[in-house]
Design a protein around this motif. Structure first.
Motif, PDB file in Angstrom:
ATOM      1  N   PHE A  45       0.829  -1.208   0.000  1.00 33.59           N
ATOM      2  CA  PHE A  45       0.000   0.000   0.000  1.00 33.59           C
ATOM      3  C   PHE A  45       0.863   1.257   0.000  1.00 33.59           C
ATOM      4  O   PHE A  45       0.581   2.217  -0.725  1.00 33.59           O
ATOM      5  CB  PHE A  45      -0.939  -0.017   1.213  1.00 33.59           C
ATOM      6  N   THR A  46       1.928   1.251   0.774  1.00 38.78           N
ATOM      7  CA  THR A  46       2.846   2.398   0.808  1.00 38.78           C
ATOM      8  C   THR A  46       3.494   2.616  -0.549  1.00 38.78           C
ATOM      9  O   THR A  46       3.576   3.753  -1.031  1.00 38.78           O
ATOM     10  CB  THR A  46       3.923   2.185   1.884  1.00 38.78           C
ATOM     11  N   CYS A  49       0.939   4.108  -2.990  1.00 39.08           N
ATOM     12  CA  CYS A  49       0.709   5.531  -2.719  1.00 39.08           C
ATOM     13  C   CYS A  49       1.864   6.381  -3.241  1.00 39.08           C
ATOM     14  O   CYS A  49       1.646   7.443  -3.829  1.00 39.08           O
ATOM     15  CB  CYS A  49       0.515   5.769  -1.227  1.00 39.08           C
ATOM     16  N   LEU A  50       3.086   5.912  -3.043  1.00 40.15           N
ATOM     17  CA  LEU A  50       4.240   6.656  -3.556  1.00 40.15           C
ATOM     18  C   LEU A  50       4.235   6.705  -5.078  1.00 40.15           C
ATOM     19  O   LEU A  50       4.544   7.734  -5.679  1.00 40.15           O
ATOM     20  CB  LEU A  50       5.537   6.025  -3.043  1.00 40.15           C
ATOM     21  N   ALA A  52       1.529   6.516  -7.046  1.00 40.43           N
ATOM     22  CA  ALA A  52       0.443   7.413  -7.452  1.00 40.43           C
ATOM     23  C   ALA A  52       0.858   8.868  -7.293  1.00 40.43           C
ATOM     24  O   ALA A  52       0.559   9.713  -8.141  1.00 40.43           O
ATOM     25  CB  ALA A  52      -0.814   7.124  -6.639  1.00 40.43           C
ATOM     26  N   ARG A  53       1.566   9.171  -6.225  1.00 35.77           N
ATOM     27  CA  ARG A  53       2.042  10.539  -6.013  1.00 35.77           C
ATOM     28  C   ARG A  53       3.038  10.942  -7.102  1.00 35.77           C
ATOM     29  O   ARG A  53       3.004  12.049  -7.617  1.00 35.77           O
ATOM     30  CB  ARG A  53       2.678  10.643  -4.638  1.00 35.77           C
TER      31      ARG A  53
END
Length: 157
Positions: A45-46, A49-50, A52-53
């Protein structure tokens, strides 16, 4: 009073790591598997998210290909019209009429006043304030409202 001092001397307080060992605490089978799965999901998940950012930041800095190609004509010239062509469009004085839809500049959204100068675009006959439409046409070659092309095409012999 002597007895309280003897009690504190009889039982010294020692901090040792060995005294805190708990040999009965163990992870067995399913609990260990569950902890590994949860930790893996947290890492996944981390990373998502990175990623996607990073994608959002990268897409903000790169102009879309469709917008850059739509603004420039295919012959490679500047996207806007030259000043001679812009000045060739007729400028008239606005007079109020019963038609309220044409009583507003669709660029700045302010209403036309009586006896105010307005510029009329050819073919579509849309009217705008001269300073509004001149600025628009210096960077684009279409009507702001209907997107009709205002480029003068050379006549076919």
């Amino acid at each position: 009073m002597a007895s309280s001092s003897q009690d504190s001397q009889e039982q010294p307080f020692h901090w040792h790591y060995s005294g805190f060992e708990d040999k009965s605490f163990h992870f067995h089978g399913r609990a260990l598997l569950l902890i590994i799965i949860l930790f893996s999901l947290l890492i996944l998940f981390t990373l998502l998210c990175l990623y996607a950012r990073w994608v959002c930041r990268y897409s903000d800095h790169q102009p879309a290909a469709s917008t850059t190609n739509a603004a420039a004509p295919p012959d490679g010239t500047a996207a806007g019209l030259d000043h001679a062509t812009i000045n060739s469009f007729p400028t008239l004085l606005h007079c109020s009429s019963s038609d309220e839809t044409a009583a507003q500049c669709s660029i700045c959204l302010s209403s036309f006043r009586d006896e105010e100068k307005v510029k009329v675009l050819p073919d579509c006959n849309h009217t705008y304030h001269p300073h509004c439409v001149d600025e628009w046409l210096s960077s684009r070659s279409s009507c702001p409202l209907c997107r009709a092309s205002l480029r003068l095409h050379p006549p076919i012999p």
